[in-house]
Design a protein around this motif. Structure first.
Motif, PDB file in Angstrom:
ATOM      1  N   LYS A  92      33.172  -1.647  -8.522  1.00 21.97           N
ATOM      2  CA  LYS A  92      32.128  -1.047  -9.357  1.00 21.97           C
ATOM      3  C   LYS A  92      32.696  -0.368 -10.598  1.00 21.97           C
ATOM      4  CE  LYS A  92      29.125  -0.163  -5.392  1.00 21.97           C
ATOM      5  NZ  LYS A  92      28.376   0.883  -4.632  1.00 21.97           N
TER       6      LYS A  92
ATOM      7  N   PHE B 278      28.353   5.586  -2.392  1.00 18.43           N
ATOM      8  CA  PHE B 278      29.547   5.796  -1.580  1.00 18.43           C
ATOM      9  C   PHE B 278      29.238   6.661  -0.358  1.00 18.43           C
ATOM     10  CE2 PHE B 278      33.116   8.602  -0.556  1.00 18.43           C
ATOM     11  CZ  PHE B 278      34.096   7.676  -0.242  1.00 18.43           C
TER      12      PHE B 278
ATOM     13  N   GLN C 299      36.712   2.946  -6.820  1.00 15.47           N
ATOM     14  CA  GLN C 299      35.838   1.851  -6.393  1.00 15.47           C
ATOM     15  C   GLN C 299      35.994   0.727  -7.416  1.00 15.47           C
ATOM     16  OE1 GLN C 299      31.824   3.147  -5.182  1.00 15.47           O
ATOM     17  NE2 GLN C 299      32.522   5.280  -5.341  1.00 15.47           N
TER      18      GLN C 299
END
Length: 471
Positions: free
Chosen positions: A446, A263, A443
């Motif tokens: 993911k 990230f 996220q």
């Protein structure tokens, strides 16, 4: 004999021209008889020897103690020489060994006071009734020097001299202190394990306990319905949901750090030229050392802005634990050293140079890759004397353990990404830690839950595998 030119006759009878010279007055001279050679004996010096009063040979033993009934010495040498009768009487008292004789013998060895004069020492009573006024200052000279403002290296003792420090000597012969300059320097921040990202610590506790309470109620309700009406649907739903949540939590626990590093890498860079004061930005560029450069502890890599060294131990069935949370058949952290100081970063976008305030106890969250330096087991334990020395400097035992040492660093010239708040102060551009933690958000692709990052975020790959730009 008459002549126009004056002349006169000398004592030899010769006549010469000119007027006779006027007789000059002779300067008075003092005639004194030749002084005999005395060989340093005061008794043979006449009147001059009477000015110095000395005891007999039998009373020349050095004595110390308080002076009792000693006459005060007043006046000058002229007054002493004028009173010859008094000197003779004092001399007779001295030669007879009577009480109250005076000795003016001086010894100039010994410590000096703050005015540069010898210090007097007197201790113990004096036997025989005599008094001694001599200065007995035997011993090493240890002057107390005045303050001059000179800056010296190392601590000083009470006498103003450098203090002797015992320690291990390195190859150059200098005294090597264990991380003295790093630990005791306020400009260096010493990070511990608490600054690392942990999903358990970053996840909100209230939400965690709420989820646990909901699942507990679901299991109770599902079990009650299964026992009452023999319907297992609710219990199956609760078990499936519990399995999904457990997998997500496990995934975030073990993969969360890597996901956060990704990230940070994907976060867009900002341009310092257009950044406003108080704006949270990410800056990527080449770093240079500040006022306090660091050095890696094992490989001795100099000119670093960040260093980390971690020692891991493998625990078998009968092995010792590296820490209280160490489980069997896993690697456990035994020792960790991480230090960071203020440094400069040159922005790739604008070319501006900013001061990153990571020293003086600032909050920093580092994401720096480490590389394995040494792997030690029973077969190669004696093949790495540097590793044994590293353990000895930190008072760590080197018994029959399987150990692994990892080390990482950010060297001057490395490419680094920094996330923090821009602060402009008197035309000085700085990046300081934010007041509130930074949230990464969810996220979804993911399956990564939100994480909170505190302080300045420091991201760098393994410096031993990347090219360093000379600075």
């Amino acid at each position: 004999m008459g002549s126009r030119f004056p002349s006169h006759q000398l004592s030899s009878g010769l006549y010469v021209s000119g007027r006779p010279e006027q007789p000059k007055e002779k300067t008075p001279t003092m005639s004194s008889a030749a002084m005999p050679y005395t060989g340093g004996d005061i008794k043979k010096s006449g009147e001059l020897g009477k000015m110095f009063v000395t005891p007999m040979d039998g009373s020349r033993s050095r004595k110390s103690g308080p002076i009792n009934n000693a006459p005060l010495r007043t006046g000058s040498f002229s007054s002493v020489t004028s009173h010859s009768g008094q000197l003779n009487s004092v001399n007779r008292m001295t030669t007879s060994g009577g009480p109250g004789y005076v000795s003016t013998k001086k010894t100039n060895s010994g410590p000096l006071n703050k005015h540069g004069e010898p210090m007097k020492k007197s201790s113990g009573p004096q036997a025989g009734g005599g008094t001694v006024s001599s200065r007995q200052n035997s011993g090493p000279i240890a002057p107390i020097l005045p303050t001059t403002g000179l800056i010296t290296s190392g601590p000083l003792n009470s006498a103003g001299a450098p203090r002797k420090v015992s320690g291990r000597l390195d190859s150059t012969g200098s005294i090597k202190l264990q991380n003295y300059s790093v630990v005791n320097n306020q400009a260096v921040t010493r990070l511990n394990k608490c600054e690392e990202y942990s999903f358990r610590k970053s996840f909100p506790k209230t939400i965690l306990w709420s989820i646990i309470l909901l699942f507990l109620m679901g299991f109770i309700a599902g079990g009650f319905i299964l026992g009452a009406v023999h319907n297992p649907i609710l219990l199956v739903v609760v078990v499936v949901l519990f399995a999904i949540v457990s997998v997500v939590f496990t995934w975030n626990t073990y993969y969360g750090r890597k996901a956060i590093a990704g990230f940070i890498s994907l976060y867009p860079d900002a341009e310092l030229r257009t950044a406003k004061n108080g704006q949270f930005v990410k800056v990527s560029g080449v770093v240079t050392c500040g006022n306090v450069p660091l050095e890696s502890s094992f490989q001795k890599v100099s000119r670093c802005v960040y260093t980390v060294a971690s020692l891991y131990e493998y625990r078998g069935w009968y092995s010792k634990t590296a820490n209280p949370d160490h489980r069997r058949f896993t690697w456990g952290l035994r020792a960790l050293e991480r230090h960071v100081s203020d440094f400069y970063i040159s922005d790739f976008q604008s070319g501006l140079r900013a001061l990153v305030k990571t020293g003086y106890g600032a909050r920093v969250t580092p994401y720096v890759e480490e590389s394995i330096v040494v792997d030690i087991d029973q077969s190669n334990r004696d093949m790495s004397p540097e590793f044994v020395r590293w353990l000895a400097e930190r008072n760590l035992s080197s018994d029959d353990r399987i150990m692994r040492l990892k080390e990482g660093y950010i060297k001057e010239g490395s490419t680094v990404s920094v996330m923090g708040v821009v602060q402009r102060n008197d035309n000085v551009l700085m990046i300081v830690p934010p007041e509130e933690p930074f949230s990464t958000g969810c996220q979804w692709t993911k399956c990564i839950l939100p994480a909170s990052l505190e302080g300045i975020i420091l991201r760098c790959e393994d410096s031993s595998k990347i090219d360093v730009i000379p600075v």
